[in-house]
Write a protein that holds these residues in place. Structure first.
Motif, PDB file in Angstrom:
ATOM      1  N   ILE A 162       0.841  -1.205   0.000  1.00  8.83           N
ATOM      2  CA  ILE A 162       0.000   0.000   0.000  1.00  8.83           C
ATOM      3  C   ILE A 162       0.871   1.249   0.000  1.00  8.83           C
ATOM      4  CG2 ILE A 162      -1.736   1.287   1.311  1.00  8.83           C
ATOM      5  CD1 ILE A 162      -2.721  -1.435   2.360  1.00  8.83           C
ATOM      6  N   ALA A 163       2.002   1.199   0.695  1.00  7.93           N
ATOM      7  CA  ALA A 163       2.891   2.356   0.791  1.00  7.93           C
ATOM      8  C   ALA A 163       3.415   2.778  -0.578  1.00  7.93           C
ATOM      9  CB  ALA A 163       4.053   2.045   1.726  1.00  7.93           C
ATOM     10  N   LYS A 164       3.592   1.828  -1.483  1.00  8.28           N
ATOM     11  CA  LYS A 164       4.071   2.166  -2.831  1.00  8.28           C
ATOM     12  C   LYS A 164       3.056   2.981  -3.614  1.00  8.28           C
ATOM     13  CE  LYS A 164       7.166  -1.768  -3.246  1.00  8.28           C
ATOM     14  NZ  LYS A 164       7.434  -3.040  -3.912  1.00  8.28           N
ATOM     15  N   GLU A 165       1.778   2.843  -3.276  1.00  7.62           N
ATOM     16  CA  GLU A 165       0.709   3.546  -3.980  1.00  7.62           C
ATOM     17  C   GLU A 165       0.456   4.946  -3.409  1.00  7.62           C
ATOM     18  OE1 GLU A 165      -2.671   1.010  -3.729  1.00  7.62           O
ATOM     19  OE2 GLU A 165      -1.615  -0.691  -4.623  1.00  7.62           O
ATOM     20  N   LEU A 166       0.890   5.186  -2.163  1.00  3.03           N
ATOM     21  CA  LEU A 166       0.626   6.466  -1.502  1.00  3.03           C
ATOM     22  C   LEU A 166       1.851   7.373  -1.560  1.00  3.03           C
ATOM     23  CD1 LEU A 166      -1.251   5.236   1.697  1.00  3.03           C
ATOM     24  CD2 LEU A 166      -2.227   6.023  -0.455  1.00  3.03           C
ATOM     25  N   VAL A 167       1.597   8.677  -1.628  1.00  8.91           N
ATOM     26  CA  VAL A 167       2.678   9.668  -1.597  1.00  8.91           C
ATOM     27  C   VAL A 167       2.369  10.686  -0.501  1.00  8.91           C
ATOM     28  CG1 VAL A 167       3.346   9.436  -4.018  1.00  8.91           C
ATOM     29  CG2 VAL A 167       1.560  11.052  -3.390  1.00  8.91           C
ATOM     30  N   ALA A 168       3.425  11.346  -0.013  1.00  9.47           N
ATOM     31  CA  ALA A 168       3.266  12.348   1.042  1.00  9.47           C
ATOM     32  C   ALA A 168       2.905  13.700   0.438  1.00  9.47           C
ATOM     33  CB  ALA A 168       4.547  12.466   1.850  1.00  9.47           C
ATOM     34  N   CYS A 169       2.041  14.397   1.112  1.00 13.47           N
ATOM     35  CA  CYS A 169       1.659  15.752   0.704  1.00 13.47           C
ATOM     36  C   CYS A 169       2.840  16.693   0.945  1.00 13.47           C
ATOM     37  CB  CYS A 169       0.450  16.192   1.526  1.00 13.47           C
ATOM     38  SG  CYS A 169       0.025  17.934   1.369  1.00 13.47           S
ATOM     39  N   PRO A 170       3.159  17.600   0.006  1.00 11.38           N
ATOM     40  CA  PRO A 170       4.276  18.523   0.224  1.00 11.38           C
ATOM     41  C   PRO A 170       3.988  19.575   1.293  1.00 11.38           C
ATOM     42  CG  PRO A 170       3.223  18.973  -1.880  1.00 11.38           C
ATOM     43  CD  PRO A 170       2.586  17.738  -1.321  1.00 11.38           C
ATOM     44  N   TYR A 171       2.733  19.784   1.655  1.00  7.78           N
ATOM     45  CA  TYR A 171       2.380  20.776   2.666  1.00  7.78           C
ATOM     46  C   TYR A 171       2.339  20.197   4.074  1.00  7.78           C
ATOM     47  CZ  TYR A 171       0.954  23.242  -1.517  1.00  7.78           C
ATOM     48  OH  TYR A 171       0.935  23.826  -2.754  1.00  7.78           O
ATOM     49  N   ASN A 172       2.093  18.892   4.197  1.00  6.92           N
ATOM     50  CA  ASN A 172       2.033  18.235   5.502  1.00  6.92           C
ATOM     51  C   ASN A 172       2.409  16.775   5.294  1.00  6.92           C
ATOM     52  OD1 ASN A 172       1.393  17.044   7.953  1.00  6.92           O
ATOM     53  ND2 ASN A 172      -0.435  18.285   8.260  1.00  6.92           N
ATOM     54  N   ALA A 173       3.551  16.368   5.815  1.00  7.94           N
ATOM     55  CA  ALA A 173       4.054  15.007   5.604  1.00  7.94           C
ATOM     56  C   ALA A 173       3.176  13.945   6.257  1.00  7.94           C
ATOM     57  CB  ALA A 173       5.477  14.893   6.135  1.00  7.94           C
ATOM     58  N   ARG A 174       2.267  14.344   7.119  1.00  9.10           N
ATOM     59  CA  ARG A 174       1.349  13.384   7.733  1.00  9.10           C
ATOM     60  C   ARG A 174       0.225  12.999   6.778  1.00  9.10           C
ATOM     61  NH1 ARG A 174       0.664  15.771  13.850  1.00  9.10           N
ATOM     62  NH2 ARG A 174       2.878  15.706  14.363  1.00  9.10           N
ATOM     63  N   HIS A 175       0.028  13.780   5.731  1.00  9.50           N
ATOM     64  CA  HIS A 175      -1.005  13.467   4.748  1.00  9.50           C
ATOM     65  C   HIS A 175      -0.430  12.483   3.735  1.00  9.50           C
ATOM     66  CE1 HIS A 175      -2.973  17.686   5.416  1.00  9.50           C
ATOM     67  NE2 HIS A 175      -3.094  16.894   6.468  1.00  9.50           N
ATOM     68  N   ARG A 176      -1.043  11.307   3.625  1.00 16.11           N
ATOM     69  CA  ARG A 176      -0.664  10.304   2.622  1.00 16.11           C
ATOM     70  C   ARG A 176      -1.871  10.105   1.719  1.00 16.11           C
ATOM     71  NH1 ARG A 176       4.744   8.771   3.953  1.00 16.11           N
ATOM     72  NH2 ARG A 176       4.980   9.890   5.892  1.00 16.11           N
ATOM     73  N   VAL A 177      -1.679  10.329   0.431  1.00 22.10           N
ATOM     74  CA  VAL A 177      -2.782  10.220  -0.532  1.00 22.10           C
ATOM     75  C   VAL A 177      -2.334   9.355  -1.700  1.00 22.10           C
ATOM     76  CG1 VAL A 177      -3.845  12.425   0.093  1.00 22.10           C
ATOM     77  CG2 VAL A 177      -2.091  12.365  -1.657  1.00 22.10           C
ATOM     78  N   PRO A 178      -3.289   8.733  -2.397  1.00 24.43           N
ATOM     79  CA  PRO A 178      -2.923   7.979  -3.601  1.00 24.43           C
ATOM     80  C   PRO A 178      -2.236   8.903  -4.619  1.00 24.43           C
ATOM     81  CG  PRO A 178      -5.147   7.444  -2.934  1.00 24.43           C
ATOM     82  CD  PRO A 178      -4.702   8.586  -2.073  1.00 24.43           C
ATOM     83  N   ARG A 179      -1.272   8.357  -5.320  1.00 22.69           N
ATOM     84  CA  ARG A 179      -0.479   9.130  -6.270  1.00 22.69           C
ATOM     85  C   ARG A 179      -1.358   9.874  -7.283  1.00 22.69           C
ATOM     86  NH1 ARG A 179       4.732   8.295  -6.688  1.00 22.69           N
ATOM     87  NH2 ARG A 179       4.550   6.207  -5.821  1.00 22.69           N
ATOM     88  N   GLN A 180      -2.442   9.241  -7.757  1.00 23.29           N
ATOM     89  CA  GLN A 180      -3.312   9.852  -8.751  1.00 23.29           C
ATOM     90  C   GLN A 180      -4.079  11.052  -8.186  1.00 23.29           C
ATOM     91  OE1 GLN A 180      -3.332   6.792  -7.586  1.00 23.29           O
ATOM     92  NE2 GLN A 180      -3.687   5.249  -9.159  1.00 23.29           N
ATOM     93  N   GLU A 181      -4.295  11.085  -6.879  1.00 15.94           N
ATOM     94  CA  GLU A 181      -5.089  12.140  -6.258  1.00 15.94           C
ATOM     95  C   GLU A 181      -4.246  13.261  -5.649  1.00 15.94           C
ATOM     96  OE1 GLU A 181      -7.782  10.443  -3.441  1.00 15.94           O
ATOM     97  OE2 GLU A 181      -8.378   8.841  -4.815  1.00 15.94           O
TER      98      GLU A 181
END
Length: 123
Positions: free
Chosen positions: A36-55
């Motif tokens: 699952i971690a490979k599909e999620l990326v960190a938000c550049p504004y808040n590293a606690r936000h993990r969202v799918p790469r497409q979103e």
């Protein structure tokens, strides 16, 4: 932010974690859920936000931690007021360490001896 508030883990939807422990949980849960971690990326504004790469682009446009460009300039020191405040320079030092060393030379260091004892005995 309330440190006792519960936040849902992006790696496992069954995990509800206190806000104060959330950064630690993210690291541990990412290691346990590498697929699952490979599909999620960190938000550049808040590293606690993990969202799918497409979103990510959509999330960045509505992220509550997004900073306006005007405030970003103040934060990183690109406005004129900050440049004026950083123009101060330290005055030259009045100390002369070489002159101080000539006035009271220290005894030479010899490993295994107690030079300070001999100095005290001479006086």
């Amino acid at each position: 932010m309330d440190p006792e508030r519960l936040i849902q883990c992006p790696y496992d939807k069954n995990h509800q974690v206190r806000a104060c422990r959330f950064p630690y949980h993210l690291v541990k849960c990412r290691q346990n859920n590498q697929k699952i971690a490979k599909e999620l990326v960190a938000c550049p504004y808040n590293a606690r936000h993990r969202v799918p790469r497409q979103e990510l682009n959509m999330h960045m446009s509505v992220c509550e931690n997004k900073v306006s460009p005007e405030l970003e300039g103040v934060r990183w020191g690109t406005n004129n007021r900050t440049k004026e405040a950083t123009a101060w320079q330290c005055p030259p030092s009045q100390e002369d360490w070489e002159a101080d060393a000539d006035e009271a030379p220290a005894p030479p260091f010899i490993f295994g001896t107690r030079a300070y004892v001999r100095i005290n005995q001479e006086q």
